[in-house]
Structure formats: C-alpha cells, structure tokens
Design a protein around this motif. Structure first.
Motif, PDB file in Angstrom:
ATOM      1  N   ASN A   1       0.827  -1.217   0.000  1.00 45.13           N
ATOM      2  CA  ASN A   1       0.000   0.000   0.000  1.00 45.13           C
ATOM      3  C   ASN A   1       0.854   1.256   0.000  1.00 45.13           C
ATOM      4  OD1 ASN A   1      -2.398  -1.324  -0.106  1.00 45.13           O
ATOM      5  ND2 ASN A   1      -2.732  -1.332   2.098  1.00 45.13           N
ATOM      6  N   ASN A   2       1.939   1.215   0.768  1.00 46.71           N
ATOM      7  CA  ASN A   2       2.845   2.371   0.759  1.00 46.71           C
ATOM      8  C   ASN A   2       3.384   2.629  -0.635  1.00 46.71           C
ATOM      9  OD1 ASN A   2       2.556   2.828   3.432  1.00 46.71           O
ATOM     10  ND2 ASN A   2       4.400   1.721   4.049  1.00 46.71           N
ATOM     11  N   ASN A   3       3.809   1.549  -1.272  1.00 46.56           N
ATOM     12  CA  ASN A   3       4.378   1.711  -2.606  1.00 46.56           C
ATOM     13  C   ASN A   3       3.342   2.198  -3.595  1.00 46.56           C
ATOM     14  OD1 ASN A   3       6.797   0.829  -1.617  1.00 46.56           O
ATOM     15  ND2 ASN A   3       6.448  -1.302  -2.171  1.00 46.56           N
ATOM     16  N   VAL A   4       2.127   1.722  -3.432  1.00 49.70           N
ATOM     17  CA  VAL A   4       1.072   2.171  -4.338  1.00 49.70           C
ATOM     18  C   VAL A   4       0.842   3.664  -4.176  1.00 49.70           C
ATOM     19  CG1 VAL A   4      -1.398   2.059  -4.749  1.00 49.70           C
ATOM     20  CG2 VAL A   4      -0.106  -0.033  -4.592  1.00 49.70           C
ATOM     21  N   SER A   5       0.853   4.125  -2.935  1.00 49.27           N
ATOM     22  CA  SER A   5       0.623   5.571  -2.743  1.00 49.27           C
ATOM     23  C   SER A   5       1.780   6.384  -3.301  1.00 49.27           C
ATOM     24  CB  SER A   5       0.396   5.890  -1.274  1.00 49.27           C
ATOM     25  OG  SER A   5       1.429   5.376  -0.490  1.00 49.27           O
ATOM     26  N   VAL A   6       3.009   5.877  -3.152  1.00 51.57           N
ATOM     27  CA  VAL A   6       4.161   6.596  -3.727  1.00 51.57           C
ATOM     28  C   VAL A   6       4.040   6.648  -5.249  1.00 51.57           C
ATOM     29  CG1 VAL A   6       6.638   6.466  -4.068  1.00 51.57           C
ATOM     30  CG2 VAL A   6       5.701   6.104  -1.818  1.00 51.57           C
TER      31      VAL A   6
ATOM     32  N   TYR B   1       1.332   6.465  -6.969  1.00 50.09           N
ATOM     33  CA  TYR B   1       0.219   7.355  -7.322  1.00 50.09           C
ATOM     34  C   TYR B   1       0.673   8.799  -7.320  1.00 50.09           C
ATOM     35  CZ  TYR B   1      -4.525   9.243  -7.274  1.00 50.09           C
ATOM     36  OH  TYR B   1      -5.675   9.922  -7.576  1.00 50.09           O
ATOM     37  N   GLU B   2       1.437   9.147  -6.288  1.00 54.18           N
ATOM     38  CA  GLU B   2       1.948  10.520  -6.213  1.00 54.18           C
ATOM     39  C   GLU B   2       2.877  10.813  -7.368  1.00 54.18           C
ATOM     40  OE1 GLU B   2       3.762  11.452  -2.448  1.00 54.18           O
ATOM     41  OE2 GLU B   2       2.030  10.528  -1.484  1.00 54.18           O
TER      42      GLU B   2
ATOM     43  N   SER C   1       0.858  11.328 -10.397  1.00 55.02           N
ATOM     44  CA  SER C   1      -0.046  12.467 -10.370  1.00 55.02           C
ATOM     45  C   SER C   1       0.711  13.773 -10.477  1.00 55.02           C
ATOM     46  CB  SER C   1      -0.850  12.480  -9.067  1.00 55.02           C
ATOM     47  OG  SER C   1      -1.395  11.228  -8.828  1.00 55.02           O
TER      48      SER C   1
ATOM     49  N   PHE D   1      -7.635   7.538  -5.840  1.00 50.42           N
ATOM     50  CA  PHE D   1      -6.606   6.650  -5.321  1.00 50.42           C
ATOM     51  C   PHE D   1      -7.124   5.253  -5.050  1.00 50.42           C
ATOM     52  CE2 PHE D   1      -2.914   5.142  -3.432  1.00 50.42           C
ATOM     53  CZ  PHE D   1      -3.208   4.530  -2.238  1.00 50.42           C
ATOM     54  N   ASP D   2      -8.354   5.129  -4.555  1.00 45.19           N
ATOM     55  CA  ASP D   2      -8.886   3.807  -4.222  1.00 45.19           C
ATOM     56  C   ASP D   2      -8.987   2.918  -5.443  1.00 45.19           C
ATOM     57  OD1 ASP D   2     -11.078   4.783  -1.513  1.00 45.19           O
ATOM     58  OD2 ASP D   2      -9.133   3.774  -1.522  1.00 45.19           O
TER      59      ASP D   2
ATOM     60  N   ARG E   1      -5.558   1.878  -6.511  1.00 46.36           N
ATOM     61  CA  ARG E   1      -5.010   0.801  -5.683  1.00 46.36           C
ATOM     62  C   ARG E   1      -5.669  -0.519  -6.026  1.00 46.36           C
ATOM     63  NH1 ARG E   1      -6.107  -2.005  -1.378  1.00 46.36           N
ATOM     64  NH2 ARG E   1      -8.191  -1.114  -1.392  1.00 46.36           N
TER      65      ARG E   1
END
Lengths: 256, 284
Positions: free
Chosen positions: B113-118, B120-121, B124, B174-175, B178
């Motif tokens: 999940n951390n990697n996915v958020s990174v 995504y950022e 974006s 984001f959801d 992910r």
C-alpha cells in the motif's frame, strides 16, 4: 463381577428393582436381564397361601416339614407366554416350579410339567448366603417352553432346621411387551453407524492429488482475496445509452 | 542549479583539506565531512531503508535499479542539454511507478500500500499540467504495461482490463488505482499458479480434458459457496478442495466419459482466469 455391576446399574436406570445374585450367573442371564428389563409387562396373578406339605395331620403333629407349595393362578389374563419370574427370597433353599399349560387339542386334560427342578437359592441351607436375595428367573432357564401358561406351582424346600419359616415374597410374573425394543437396542449396540470412509478405490493413474489440491487452494485464496477487497470508491461516471449523447455522457471529473 | 554546484563543492573541500593539514587525524574527519556534504550519507541511508523495506531476493540488482531510477527522478538531468519530451517524460514516470509497485509483493499488504501511494503521487505530480492527478489514459497504460511485463496472455488480460479500466479523460481516484494495481498483480500470480497446476495435471505429456474440467468445476463450486459467513465458507471450501475430494472428482470424471482428448495450456489458463475475473468488481 464387573458385568454384574453393569447389569445392576442398567436395571436401576431402567426402573427395575430386581437385583439378582450374580455370582453364579452367566452372561446369558445378563443379556436376558437387559432385554427383559426393556420390554416386560407384569401379568396380574392370584397367589394362594403357602401350604406346608407334611405327612399326617397338621394340627396335631408338631413339625416343620420344610416343604412349602405356592399355587399361582392367572384368572384375568388368559394363557400367556411367561418371560420372567421375580421374587424376594426369604430363607428358601431350593425351588422347583411346575407349570400347567394349554395342551394340544387332542389331549383331554392339561398335565403338570416340571419346568424348574431344585433350583438352588442358598448354596448352604444352614447359612445366610442367598437367604434374602432378589432373584429373577427367565424363560431360557426353564426346562420346557412357557408359551401358554395357565397355572404355576412353586415348591419351596428348606432342609435346614435353623430356618423354620421360609417363603418367597414379592412374586411377580412378566410377559413380553407389546413391541420389543430390545432387538433394536442390541442391534444398535452391535452395529454402530459407520462413518463415511473415502473410497480409495481409484481406478486410473491420477495426477498427484496433494499437489493439485495445494495449487487449487492457492488459486481459490487469491480469488477470495480479490472478492473481499472490492473497493467502494466510484469513479462517478454517468452513462447514457444514446450514441448522440455519448460525448456529453461523462460529466463528472472530465479531464480537459 | 544545486546539482551544478555539487560537483564543485567536494573538490573544493578536498583541496582545502589537502592544503589545510596533511595529518592523518584531520584527513579522517574531513572524509566524513566530505561524505556528508556530498549528500552521499543521506542517499545511502535512503537506499538501505528501501532495501530493508522491500527485502529483495537479490539485493545487488535491486540497488542497481534503485540508483538508476534515482538519476531519473529530477526532471532535468545534470548534463542533459534539452528537456525531454512529454511522451518520454510520461514513460519515465510510468517506469518509476512500476518500479515502486514491484518493490513489495502484494501479500505484504502494508508495504504494498505504501508503494502504491508513492507510485500514485509520482504519476499524479507533474510540472507541466495545470491540474495534478492521475488521468485514465496513464492508468490504462500502466495496467497494460504490468500485464505485458508479467507475460500474461492477451486473451486473459483484455477481459480484466475491460472491467477495471477507466476512460481516458476520467480522473482516477486513489482507491480505484489501488484496486486496479492489486487486481493486476494478483491476476498475474493467479495465472502463474494456474500454470503450475497445469504442469501437475500434465503428467506424461498430456493433460486429460476430463480431469482438467473436473478440477476447474470443483474450483468453481468452491468459489460459489458463497454468501454465508466467512468462517463457514472457508471451511466448506477447504473440505471441497481437499486432496481426497479432488481425487474423487477426478476419478469420477475419468469414469464418466470416454473421450480422451487433451486440453491445451492456453485453454486451461483462459478458463481458470475467467473464474477469477468473474469475481472482479467492475469499475463504474
């Protein structure tokens, strides 16, 4: 002795109050007791008083002959199949039973037959042992068939001079119950329900089931994970099924 | 500008150190000073933290990739004359996002999940566009890239993409991003498992069609088990997918029909994947 204790407990549970002297009894008696305790119906009887047999005049000669006869009739019940006799002993040493049954049609009178001869209730007539026991007598112990019993005659003997008064108390006679759950009972005991055994009679050479199973379970697990992880977020799309309006259909969050 | 200054600083610092004192003690201290000023210490610390988080099987190629991507991070490379084109920039960003996504296996849920958020950022953020955010086109491209790199067959990938793709002009929250990433990676693992299963069923060079179909039908039955509460559903599926039940199912299948044709790998994978994709919730 262990069988005896089990039988006692079994009969106590089933409401019977008969505690036979089990020392000299066999396992056959135990099963008969178990079976009979399950399904027996008491037959109403009329017991005539014990008559002492002696030679001479009873009133004039003082003596204790040591032999008593008890007659039992069954006025209300017709000829029945005797299954069990229970009583409480009171210092009787030996018991004989004679029975009169409904004979075959061609015979004119019914004859008395001895069905139990000198059954020992007290191993030593002088001692106390067995003097006040509760006793059960079963059909299989009789010398003849007890299919159509009309009358019974119990002959009690006590040769010891120590015990001047002796008798049998609480006489009860039983026949078979309307249905016999005893057969069902023993069937259940002897044939427990077999639990399902996987029939390992595989005819052909199959791929290794363990490996197949582990792979399939992993695949199942992955699919379940996706099913459980469904996102609730929506992209906010408005779809109108009209070709002309397709360009205008997606209104929310349009990218320039 | 900061990068241009960086090469000169250590040179100056080293020459100063050499000029200042030739003694050994001071040279050691100045070496540490040099490393800190060069930013090497923090860079190495970040690299080591990344290795600890990802725990790769082969740390050396991992570190090589890491430093490779590090060089790409700044939009203007030190020394590159022209700014790269828009398409190249987008490719670079997708590549970086992919690298981030591959750091942790999807089963390591927190790290993933951390990697996915990174990622995504990373996708974006853009200096050129007016509004930050992930557009549908980039998202779709990323999905295709993942599936292509995972060597999943096209017939399997396209039904999945139809379900989870977004339209080009839509902004992807984001959801959904992910969920899409997770589904892709899980599908790749699922296909790998189905491949391994085919290998097991393919003894003596021929996977009997009846056996394969029986196994797939058992899996479908276990997946349909249902709408009950979680524990009983798992227990029921576990009993249906146990070795003895599967052996019985396969044996019954072999006794039932007489045909002896083989099922090809592609067909098996496609059928298995369709069971998986049926459970994927479409976006929309």
């Amino acid at each position: 002795m262990l069988i005896g204790q089990l039988a006692v407990r079994l009969q106590g549970l089933l409401g019977g109050v008969v505690f036979p002297a089990w020392d000299s009894r066999t396992t056959e008696d135990f099963y008969a007791a178990a079976a009979s305790a399950m399904s027996r119906v008491q037959v109403p009887c009329h017991i005539k008083g014990a008559v002492a047999l002696q030679v001479g005049d009873v009133r004039t000669v003082q003596g204790r002959p040591g032999v008593l006869v008890i007659d039992v009739t069954f006025p209300t019940a017709g000829p029945f199949e005797l299954q069990e006799i229970t009583f409480k002993n009171y210092y009787t040493a030996f018991l004989s039973i004679r029975v009169r049954q409904v004979g075959s049609p061609n015979q004119s009178s019914n004859k008395w037959i001895t069905c139990l001869r000198d059954y020992c209730l007290m191993p030593n007539p002088h001692n106390e042992e067995g003097a006040q026991d509760y006793v059960s007598l079963y059909k299989h112990q009789m010398l003849c068939d007890m299919d159509k019993v009309l009358e019974l005659r119990l002959i009690l003997r006590q040769p010891s001079p120590l015990w001047l008064n002796f008798t049998l108390e609480e006489l009860q006679f039983f026949q078979h119950g309307p249905q016999s759950p005893s057969s069902a009972f023993t069937k259940w005991l002897s044939h427990p329900a077999p639990y399902e055994q996987p029939a390992l009679l595989l005819q052909q050479a199959l791929p290794d089931p363990d490996k197949v199973s582990s792979e399939v379970q992993q695949m199942w697990m992955l699919t379940e994970m996706i099913r459980a992880n469904r996102t609730t977020a929506r992209i906010g799309r408005f779809d109108v099924s009209c070709p002309a309006a397709s360009a205008l259909s997606s209104l929310a969050l349009i990218w320039p | 500008m900061a990068e241009k200054r960086r090469p000169t600083a250590p040179v100056a610092g080293a020459s100063e150190a050499r000029r200042a004192s030739p003694a050994r003690g001071l040279a050691t201290e100045s070496e540490e000073e040099f490393l800190r000023q060069a930013g090497v210490t923090s860079m190495l610390r970040a690299a080591l933290l990344k290795v600890l988080e990802a725990r790769p099987d082969e740390p050396l190629p991992f570190l090589a990739h890491y430093f490779d991507n590090l060089g790409l991070r700044s939009p203007a490379n030190g020394g590159a004359g022209e700014p790269p084109g828009l398409l190249l920039l987008q490719q670079q960003r997708i590549g970086r996002a992919l690298w981030h996504l591959r750091l942790a296996h999807h089963s390591q849920r927190t790290a993933f999940n951390n990697n996915v958020s990174v990622a995504y950022e990373c996708l974006s953020a853009s200096g050129r566009k007016k509004r930050p955010g992930l557009d549908g086109r980039t998202y779709s491209e990323l999905l295709k890239r993942i599936c292509r790199d995972g060597e999943a067959p096209e017939e399997i990938v396209s039904p999945l993409l139809q379900k989870i793709q977004c339209r080009d002009h839509e902004a992807v929250p984001f959801d959904i991003f992910r969920y899409g990433m997770l589904t892709c990676f899980v599908l790749l693992e699922f296909v790998a498992r189905a491949d391994a299963l085919y290998e097991v069923l393919d003894d003596s060079g021929q996977a009997d069609r009846r056996v394969c179909q029986a196994v797939l039908d058992t899996l479908e039955g276990a997946l349909l088990a249902g709408d009950f509460e979680a524990p009983s559903r798992y227990l029921e599926a576990g009993s249906q997918l146990g070795p003895d039940c599967l052996a019985l199912a396969m044996d019954r299948a072999l006794l039932a029909r007489k045909s002896n044709s083989a099922m090809l790998r592609d067909e098996f994978l496609e059928k298995a994947a369709s069971l998986f994709i049926a459970k994927v919730r479409p976006v929309g």
